[in-house]
Write an enzyme that holds these catalytic residues in place. Structure first.
Site, short mmCIF file in Angstrom:
data_model
loop_
_atom_site.label_atom_id
_atom_site.label_comp_id
_atom_site.label_asym_id
_atom_site.label_seq_id
_atom_site.Cartn_x
_atom_site.Cartn_y
_atom_site.Cartn_z
N HIS A 94 53.56 37.13 56.33
CA HIS A 94 54.05 38.35 55.69
C HIS A 94 53.55 39.57 56.42
O HIS A 94 53.71 40.67 55.93
CB HIS A 94 53.56 38.43 54.25
CG HIS A 94 53.78 37.19 53.45
ND1 HIS A 94 54.90 36.98 52.71
CD2 HIS A 94 53.02 36.09 53.31
CE1 HIS A 94 54.82 35.80 52.13
NE2 HIS A 94 53.68 35.23 52.48
N THR A 95 52.88 39.32 57.54
CA THR A 95 52.16 40.40 58.19
C THR A 95 53.02 41.63 58.39
O THR A 95 54.07 41.57 58.99
CB THR A 95 51.63 39.95 59.55
OG1 THR A 95 50.99 38.71 59.36
CG2 THR A 95 50.69 40.96 60.11
#
Lengths: 322, 273
Positions: A94-95
């Protein structure tokens, strides 16, 4: 499209992974596989052919004729296949990246307490997008949490801290959360989020004082869950510009214990001015808070007695004539 | 597609372009969950003691985060754990090990032995085989015979018992020093004309403590990530009660750790530049 042998169709749909039933076969342009037409008898001829033309009808062949990719759309006709939606072997990620950001937070211990400061700017890249943002949050009676980095992540953390305080507040039992507990809580949240590859993009200082012993508390935690304590701390550019100044006056806990509140306030003022001069993401107004055993005092301040004389001396970075 | 098990440098050279079967590149920004906080730790096991030592500098890049970060942890039951690498992972690991050792004591009503704890630590590390703790751990304690034991690990849980080991930023500086001064490599009995090698072992604790301090002061001179302070932790057998002295309290035999080890810590200064 009339004379394709059924066995060829089976191979084509399996290779392409489209799983089309034979019922849909023959409808022109329905799927890329069906753009092409071929006869099993002419395969060897086609493979050898550089023309890529259906030998009998003169229709350009848009299907990959080579055995390793047979039946797939040809890259040189359709462009490279976009496989990015296919399952990745990588862990879920999800960076993000920080969007609206706050810059440094400074913290300094003194005799009987801690002082902490952060300016009121929230930047959108190099744009000073918001100029009245409060980055210091009081948590309970004797704790201040200052955040640098992504502002929305900071606001999410404020929500978590508000809920934590409500959950842990039992007026009858004489237990309250103080800075060490709040710091540990934040560090666990940040470390857990980094383990999920979904970090909260912040560097955070937690400042406080013990209401009974006056023992000052100051700790840092960042987006990877890295934590440390020192008598003088700063996040972001402050770690480069302010910490050396603060450490010169307060190299260790003993010297912090002999620093007065007024001296500490003077040092923080000086460092905020240095940051205002040199950190392009900083602001001219800042919030400060002092925590002692008696609780929290907060205020707002503008950088005073500015002198930009030194700027005339700076040469070689801009478009000026040297 | 290149297998994830391919060795670096080994190149797959297809004679044709294969069709895509997996995403070639995950869509993500380059963010690493890992960081390096420098520092060095070292452990030496003696006949009836163990010494674990670490510097107290914690850094990130060229910045010193703090000069007072401990790397050696008392994990209970007379055992000590040294961690170096990423401090967030290291502290998390130390917390988990301490918690497990406490659980063990509560479940079995006895202290864990150092070799059992060593296997347990290996399992903890291997459980995170595909997202490892970025930590090189040293586990120290006295074994059931009261003999000093150091267990050394890699990131994913491979371990062995050793007599001395240095881990961390300046490990490459300290290791040859330990080889020579603790294991007496390339040393010969005086007067033997370089014929009889000196035998290691049986070093008094005070001598080893001096060697440890020398190792750190030398590493500080040559490595920028090492310095500030020295944390020296010793596990040794509890001193026998003085003759005729009355026990202060009713002593529970079960309170004794498996190897009878007692932990003590000494902090001292190292250069801060």
């Amino acid at each position: 499209m009339c004379c394709v042998a059924p066995d060829v169709v089976v191979v084509a749909s399996r290779v392409a992974g489209l799983g089309l039933g034979s019922g849909s076969f023959g409808i022109r342009n329905q799927a890329r596989v069906h753009e092409t037409t071929t006869s099993p008898t002419s395969l060897s001829t086609l493979l050898a052919s550089t023309e890529h033309q259906e030998p009998h009808l003169g229709i350009p062949i848009k299907m990959n004729q080579f055995p390793h990719g047979w039946g797939r759309p040809r890259d040189d006709v359709y462009g490279a296949y976009d496989s990015s939606y296919l399952n990745s072997s990588e862990p879920t990620s999800h960076t993000q990246r920080p969007i609206v950001t706050g810059t440094s937070v400074l913290g300094l211990k003194f005799n009987g307490g801690v002082i902490i400061a952060a300016d009121n700017i929230a930047s959108y890249g190099s744009l000073a997008r918001y100029d009245n943002v409060e980055r210091l949050l009081q948590v309970g009676t004797h704790t201040i949490v200052g955040a640098g980095g992504d502002i929305s992540d900071m606001q999410h953390l404020h929500l978590l801290l508000d809920n934590l305080l409500i959950k842990e507040q039992y007026p009858a039992d004489d237990h309250s959360l103080y800075a060490p507990q709040v710091h540990t809580y934040i560090s666990r949240v940040l470390y857990q989020r980094r383990n999920k590859f979904d970090p909260l993009w912040n560097s955070i200082l937690t400042a406080g004082a013990d209401p009974k012993t006056s023992e000052p508390f100051l700790s840092y935690v960042d987006l990877r869950g890295t934590t440390y304590s020192a008598p003088a701390l700063a996040t972001g550019y402050g770690a480069h510009l302010a910490v050396p100044i603060l450490r010169k006056h307060v190299p260790d806990e003993e010297s912090a214990a002999s620093l007065s509140l007024e001296e500490a306030q003077g040092l923080i003022e000086e460092c905020m001015k240095v940051l205002w001069y040199r950190d392009a993401r900083s602001g001219v107004s800042y919030s400060w808070a002092v925590v002692t055993k008696d609780g929290v005092t907060t205020g707002n301040k503008k950088i005073e007695k500015q002198s930009w004389k030194f700027a005339e001396m700076i040469k070689g970075y801009g478009a000026q004539n040297i | 597609m290149a297998s994830s098990y391919m060795l670096p440098g080994a190149q797959q050279a297809p004679s044709f372009h294969s069709h895509p079967s997996t995403a070639s590149q995950p869509r993500q920004h380059h963010w690493s969950p890992y960081t390096e906080n420098g520092g060095v730790i070292l452990g030496i096991a003696g006949k009836d003691y163990v010494i674990l030592a670490g510097d107290t500098r914690s850094s990130e890049g060229y910045s010193i985060n703090t000069r007072t970060a401990r790397k050696i942890f008392d994990v209970g039951s007379g055992l000590v754990l040294g961690v170096v690498g990423m401090s967030a992972d290291g502290e998390e690991l130390a917390r988990r090990v301490a918690r497990k050792i406490d659980d063990y004591k509560r479940s079995h009503d006895k202290h864990i032995t150092v070799n059992a704890a060593a296997v347990m630590l290996s399992r903890i590390l291997y459980a995170k085989r595909f997202f490892p703790y970025y930590v090189q751990p040293l586990l120290g304690g006295l074994d059931e015979n009261g003999v000093g034991a150091i267990y050394t690990y890699d990131y994913v849980g491979s371990f062995e018992r050793e007599s001395s080991r240095a881990f961390g930023a300046a490990a490459s500086l300290i290791t040859p020093f330990l080889d020579n001064q603790i294991n007496l490599k390339n040393q010969f009995e005086p007067g033997s004309n370089g014929e009889v090698p000196r035998k290691p072992g049986d070093m008094p604790r005070e001598t080893v403590e001096k060697i440890v301090k020398d190792a750190f002061t030398s590493a500080v001179e040559r490595h920028i990530e090492v310095g500030d302070g020295l944390q020296l932790v010793t596990v040794m057998r509890a001193p026998p009660r003085a003759e005729g002295a009355e026990p202060e309290e009713e002593e529970d035999e079960r309170e004794k750790t498996a190897g009878g080890g007692v932990i003590s810590e000494v902090m001292s200064e190292l250069k801060k530049d």
